[in-house]
Enzyme design. Sequence first.
Site, PDB file in Angstrom:
ATOM      1  N   ASN A 149      -9.572   8.868   3.475  1.00 55.97           N
ATOM      2  CA  ASN A 149      -9.357   8.978   1.980  1.00 55.97           C
ATOM      3  C   ASN A 149     -10.371   8.242   1.157  1.00 55.97           C
ATOM      4  O   ASN A 149     -10.840   8.561   0.083  1.00 55.97           O
ATOM      5  CB  ASN A 149      -7.817   8.413   1.807  1.00 55.97           C
ATOM      6  N   GLY A 153      -7.424   0.299  -3.304  1.00 56.71           N
ATOM      7  CA  GLY A 153      -7.483  -0.930  -3.869  1.00 56.71           C
ATOM      8  C   GLY A 153      -7.209  -2.010  -3.085  1.00 56.71           C
ATOM      9  O   GLY A 153      -7.084  -3.298  -3.145  1.00 56.71           O
ATOM     10  N   GLY A 200       0.697  -1.248  -0.151  1.00 55.10           N
ATOM     11  CA  GLY A 200       0.024   0.067   0.016  1.00 55.10           C
ATOM     12  C   GLY A 200       0.985   1.306  -0.016  1.00 55.10           C
ATOM     13  O   GLY A 200       2.046   1.178  -0.287  1.00 55.10           O
ATOM     14  N   VAL A 201       0.234   2.296   0.323  1.00 59.69           N
ATOM     15  CA  VAL A 201       0.719   3.647   0.159  1.00 59.69           C
ATOM     16  C   VAL A 201       1.183   4.341   1.756  1.00 59.69           C
ATOM     17  O   VAL A 201       0.355   4.109   2.661  1.00 59.69           O
ATOM     18  CB  VAL A 201      -0.170   4.504  -0.354  1.00 59.69           C
ATOM     19  N   ASN A 208       3.702   5.799   4.951  1.00 54.88           N
ATOM     20  CA  ASN A 208       5.315   5.483   5.734  1.00 54.88           C
ATOM     21  C   ASN A 208       5.128   4.107   6.178  1.00 54.88           C
ATOM     22  O   ASN A 208       6.302   3.234   6.252  1.00 54.88           O
ATOM     23  CB  ASN A 208       5.003   6.406   6.954  1.00 54.88           C
ATOM     24  N   GLU A 216      -0.481  -1.614  -7.099  1.00 56.34           N
ATOM     25  CA  GLU A 216      -1.034  -0.341  -7.748  1.00 56.34           C
ATOM     26  C   GLU A 216      -0.007   0.798  -7.818  1.00 56.34           C
ATOM     27  O   GLU A 216      -0.456   1.629  -8.532  1.00 56.34           O
ATOM     28  CB  GLU A 216      -2.379  -0.174  -7.154  1.00 56.34           C
TER      29      GLU A 216
END
Length: 497
Positions: free
Chosen positions: A374, A378, A258-259, A261, A284
């Site tokens: 947010n 995905g 994932g996105v 830190n 992704e």
Amino acid sequence: MSFPFISAEEAASHINNGDNVALSGFTASGTPKIVTIALAERAKQFHEKGEPFKINLYTGASTNDYVDGSLARAKAIGMRAPYQATPDARKGVNNGEINYYDPHLSHMSQDLRYGFCGDIDVAIIEVTEMNPSGEVILGAGIGMSPTIAKMAKKVIIEYSSYYRTSFRGFHDNYIPLDPPHRREIPVYKPSDRIGSTVLKIDPNKIIGVVPSNESESIKAFTGISDVTAAIGHNAAAFLANEMKLGRIPKEFLPIQSGVGNVANAALHGLAENPDIPKFEMYTEVVQDAVMDLMEQGKCGFASTCALAFSDEAMLRFMDNINFYRNKLLMRPFEISNHPEVVRRIGLIAMNTALECDIYGNVNSTHVMGTKMMNGIGGSGDFARNGFLSIFMCPSIQKEGALSAIVPMVTHVDHSEHSVKVIVTEQGVADLRNKDPYQRAKTIIENCVHPDYRPLMWDYLKYAKKEHIGHNLNAAFAMHNTFRETGDMRLTDFSKFA
């Protein structure tokens, strides 16, 4: 056919109140940057005259301040899908100014093609090369560009000169057939190319080309902390042990990350663990950490939807672009997140959570169950279909006043049926082949912060002894205590006995 160069203001003049507008890119990468600012100004002019002006905005995922920020501040967004991550858009969603639709990312392109969202009136697509026949080379992200280029009645091109070298060869543009004619997605390993390096746009749709020289404006994430480093270490150690036990093959399996830190720290944990072999990614988004892994020889290939590099890392990437040409491939998110492919290649899915509960349910989207952060993105595509679904988070937030592990999550994005492993800096909870009480015991013992373990055992003591033990009067007591006092540790479950 030659296409006229036009100003951003002229391009924006082709977009009207109520239009469905779709954008290229994924996260900030490959999104338009000039026309959307002009569109926000157009909306303000209408509003100053007392006239309505809002568009319905469909994007690859989150964008940036050029898009969600400027348009939200101008109160120019009606419907928004499928993901947002700027403070102004988040505020608009939570105060009701923006109608927000939050599907799984793998569904968005087909939802559009199936007609669930109406026609696409205008597509704004960032390109880095184009020719007179309408063949273009996209930028640092694809998102759903092939679908919106096909569907849109009108197309505005933002021609970016920011990139110093060509992205030619990095894209894999592909649209699956729609039911009942759909065939299998022929991806069997991350490096399989199934589409075209160029995106073909009907030249008759293109109303003009807007020059742009703006960067993606992506800031680097903060450095790895002791907490995030421990999370990464724990996740990597768990996977290394799975290999030793023979549950992961010796050549390892592709990674999805994932996105943020925590995700970056998890990738560094994989790099630092000597028992984790060189691996590939099917994900992704790739961030700065993936460049480091490739340069270290730890990651051999990454299939992605976007190069979500910080501006500093993007310059480094462009200076060394030939090194990455056989190591990176960008696909539409309909393919990067496709459940069929995720299941086939045995993906190890590693995503982050806002909160988890003691039975293994995960909340990825809503703070205190009501305020959208947010979006689901995905994570559900990967968690539901991966070989292993791992969710990671720090055990506490706000200097210990808030526990990320709670009796019952205030919003469920990923149910206990999809979550196999939870990791915090405290340790790892392997939830496979466990009943609810066994899961609760495992999570409390291994993932809950020591300050909160007695509270969690108290909750179980006062919970109703059924298949899943809950005390419905007390299930959200920790959240209510936080709202009232600012500190979950002050919760007293005994009054619910």
